[in-house]
Design a protein around this motif. Structure first.
Motif, PDB file in Angstrom:
ATOM      1  N   GLY A 107       0.806  -1.219   0.000  1.00 20.63           N
ATOM      2  CA  GLY A 107       0.000   0.000   0.000  1.00 20.63           C
ATOM      3  C   GLY A 107       0.842   1.273   0.000  1.00 20.63           C
ATOM      4  O   GLY A 107       0.442   2.297  -0.541  1.00 20.63           O
ATOM      5  N   TRP A 108       2.048   1.237   0.638  1.00 16.59           N
ATOM      6  CA  TRP A 108       2.928   2.408   0.543  1.00 16.59           C
ATOM      7  C   TRP A 108       4.172   2.115  -0.278  1.00 16.59           C
ATOM      8  O   TRP A 108       4.608   2.948  -1.052  1.00 16.59           O
TER       9      TRP A 108
ATOM     10  N   ASP B 167       3.770   2.545  -3.973  1.00 20.17           N
ATOM     11  CA  ASP B 167       3.224   3.849  -4.379  1.00 20.17           C
ATOM     12  C   ASP B 167       4.368   4.809  -4.734  1.00 20.17           C
ATOM     13  O   ASP B 167       5.159   5.193  -3.873  1.00 20.17           O
ATOM     14  N   GLU B 168       4.423   5.217  -6.009  1.00 16.36           N
ATOM     15  CA  GLU B 168       5.500   6.101  -6.470  1.00 16.36           C
ATOM     16  C   GLU B 168       5.506   7.450  -5.747  1.00 16.36           C
ATOM     17  O   GLU B 168       6.548   8.086  -5.639  1.00 16.36           O
ATOM     18  N   ASN B 169       4.361   7.898  -5.273  1.00 20.77           N
ATOM     19  CA  ASN B 169       4.312   9.164  -4.536  1.00 20.77           C
ATOM     20  C   ASN B 169       5.076   9.058  -3.228  1.00 20.77           C
ATOM     21  O   ASN B 169       5.697  10.010  -2.771  1.00 20.77           O
ATOM     22  N   VAL B 170       5.013   7.850  -2.634  1.00 22.21           N
ATOM     23  CA  VAL B 170       5.686   7.623  -1.355  1.00 22.21           C
ATOM     24  C   VAL B 170       7.192   7.448  -1.570  1.00 22.21           C
ATOM     25  O   VAL B 170       8.006   7.963  -0.809  1.00 22.21           O
ATOM     26  N   THR B 171       7.565   6.708  -2.637  1.00 22.57           N
ATOM     27  CA  THR B 171       8.986   6.369  -2.821  1.00 22.57           C
ATOM     28  C   THR B 171       9.760   7.444  -3.568  1.00 22.57           C
ATOM     29  O   THR B 171      10.956   7.298  -3.815  1.00 22.57           O
TER      30      THR B 171
ATOM     31  N   THR C  26      10.388   1.667  -6.036  1.00 32.15           N
ATOM     32  CA  THR C  26       9.014   1.244  -5.789  1.00 32.15           C
ATOM     33  C   THR C  26       8.898  -0.257  -6.001  1.00 32.15           C
ATOM     34  O   THR C  26       9.448  -0.799  -6.958  1.00 32.15           O
TER      35      THR C  26
ATOM     36  N   THR D 153       7.075  -3.406  -7.335  1.00 37.37           N
ATOM     37  CA  THR D 153       6.005  -3.678  -8.302  1.00 37.37           C
ATOM     38  C   THR D 153       5.469  -5.097  -8.166  1.00 37.37           C
ATOM     39  O   THR D 153       4.334  -5.364  -8.538  1.00 37.37           O
TER      40      THR D 153
ATOM     41  N   SER E 230       2.016   5.555   4.222  1.00 37.74           N
ATOM     42  CA  SER E 230       0.994   5.520   3.185  1.00 37.74           C
ATOM     43  C   SER E 230       0.433   6.931   2.960  1.00 37.74           C
ATOM     44  O   SER E 230       0.148   7.661   3.908  1.00 37.74           O
ATOM     45  N   ALA E 231       0.288   7.327   1.682  1.00 32.34           N
ATOM     46  CA  ALA E 231      -0.131   8.693   1.345  1.00 32.34           C
ATOM     47  C   ALA E 231      -1.459   9.077   2.003  1.00 32.34           C
ATOM     48  O   ALA E 231      -1.705  10.247   2.308  1.00 32.34           O
ATOM     49  N   LYS E 232      -2.323   8.085   2.220  1.00 27.59           N
ATOM     50  CA  LYS E 232      -3.622   8.336   2.871  1.00 27.59           C
ATOM     51  C   LYS E 232      -3.466   8.962   4.256  1.00 27.59           C
ATOM     52  O   LYS E 232      -4.370   9.612   4.759  1.00 27.59           O
TER      53      LYS E 232
END
Lengths: 169, 185
Positions: A22-23, A26-30, A37, A39, A91-93
């Protein structure tokens, strides 16, 4: 003022792998991490197996015992063994809710207690990663300086802001 | 005795030290190596020493010097009076190398270390195109070495507290760097 989310830290289990993706997937997190990231689920399973087996201090950041991020303190070897590097991913959430700051505070207290040989815990934050620099400051770390072209990540060199906390802090 | 005449050569010829050179160090330099490696004034801030036997010198050159990716003797008239080295790194760390140097105490205060650092910096950036950053970590109490780096054009980036273990104690260190894109002074 919003009621802070209650978080706990615990060791990972292999069954956490889907939450981990979940994190870690996620490319936004890494974006500002040195690692790539994830995959493939199999790679995440292999990674968690290795961490559970041999990492000196690696924890899941949990909300109601569900992992929503990870945090570690990694000591060096030889002359660097009293210096630990802290790293974390959320996690971005759960961004913007004080989760990382709280996790860092708990992790520092625990790591200094459990890894008694540690004198220093440092964070090496990409200069573009302003959010993580604020986490370091809010968690009480001292900003020591800007290290120019310190790491080579995803094809280019990056500047790093170095933060530290020492046992006496 | 030869060392004294070497030192006085430099003292008399004050000004341009055109006969300072860098070349790879090897086992034949062991006796010159022992001159500084046995001097506790010199090795105070080094990770090794002071050495008391020639055997220790031989072991050091065999284990630390010969396998090293870039390790030069600082020479006057091709005799080693000190050493300078640059470490190589892998992976996320490959754009940076750490420079370290040591000089016999008879040769202090003549600008030799500064010249050696400048020569080594020029050479390493030319030989290793992937290298973007040269860094040096200097003990907070080693003021002489801090001055060498500033005079050689390095930038002080910060004081890193309780950074590493030196001869059994955790020490504060100052981080300096020179980028391949920085002006070479």
């Amino acid at each position: 003022m919003l009621k802070p989310i209650e978080i706990t830290l615990r060791p990972f289990k292999i069954s956490d792998v889907d939450d981990f993706m979940g994190w870690a997937g996620d490319e936004n997190v890494t974006k500002y991490c040195r690692w790539n990231t994830f995959t493939f689920r199999d790679d995440a399973v292999a990674f968690l197996k290795e961490v559970i087996k041999s990492h000196p201090w690696y924890r899941a950041i949990c909300v109601k015992d569900r992992p929503i991020g990870s945090i570690y303190v990694m000591p060096g070897i030889g002359k660097d063994e009293r210096r630990g590097e802290i790293g974390y991913a959320i996690s971005a959430k759960y961004w913007g809710k004080g989760v990382a700051t709280e996790a860092v505070k708990i992790a520092v207290a625990c790591a200094f207690k459990e890894l008694k040989y540690l004198d220093r815990i440092e964070g090496l934050v990409f200069s573009e990663n302003k959010a993580s620099q604020r986490v370091m400051e809010k968690a009480g770390f001292i900003r020591e300086g800007l290290l120019r072209k310190y790491f080579f990540v995803k094809g280019k060199s990056v500047d790093i802001v170095v933060f530290s906390t020492v046992e006496a802090d | 005795m030869e060392d004294n005449s070497l030192a006085s050569t430099i003292k008399e010829g004050d000004g341009e030290l055109s006969d300072i050179s860098l070349r790879p160090m090897d086992l034949s330099d062991v006796d010159d190596f022992m001159v500084w490696a046995s001097d506790d004034k010199v090795t105070h801030f080094c990770s090794y020493g002071p050495y008391t036997s020639r055997e220790q010198g031989i072991k050091h050159i065999e284990n630390k010097v010969i396998p090293h990716p870039w390790f030069m003797a600082i020479c006057v008239n091709n005799r080693a009076i000190g050493a300078i080295s640059v470490s190589a790194n892998q992976g996320n760390d490959k754009c940076r190398g750490e420079i370290g140097y040591v000089l016999g105490s008879k040769y202090w205060g003549k600008g030799i270390a500064t010249r050696a650092v400048k020569m080594a910096s020029d050479a390493i950036f030319a030989e290793w195109p992937h290298l973007e950053r040269l860094e040096a970590l200097v003990d907070v109490e080693n003021v002489g070495s801090q001055k060498v780096l500033l005079k050689a054009g390095f930038m002080q980036e910060g004081v890193l507290r309780k950074y590493f273990i030196h001869k059994g104690k955790t020490r504060d260190t100052i981080m300096f760097s020179l980028l391949s894109t920085d002006p070479r002074i």
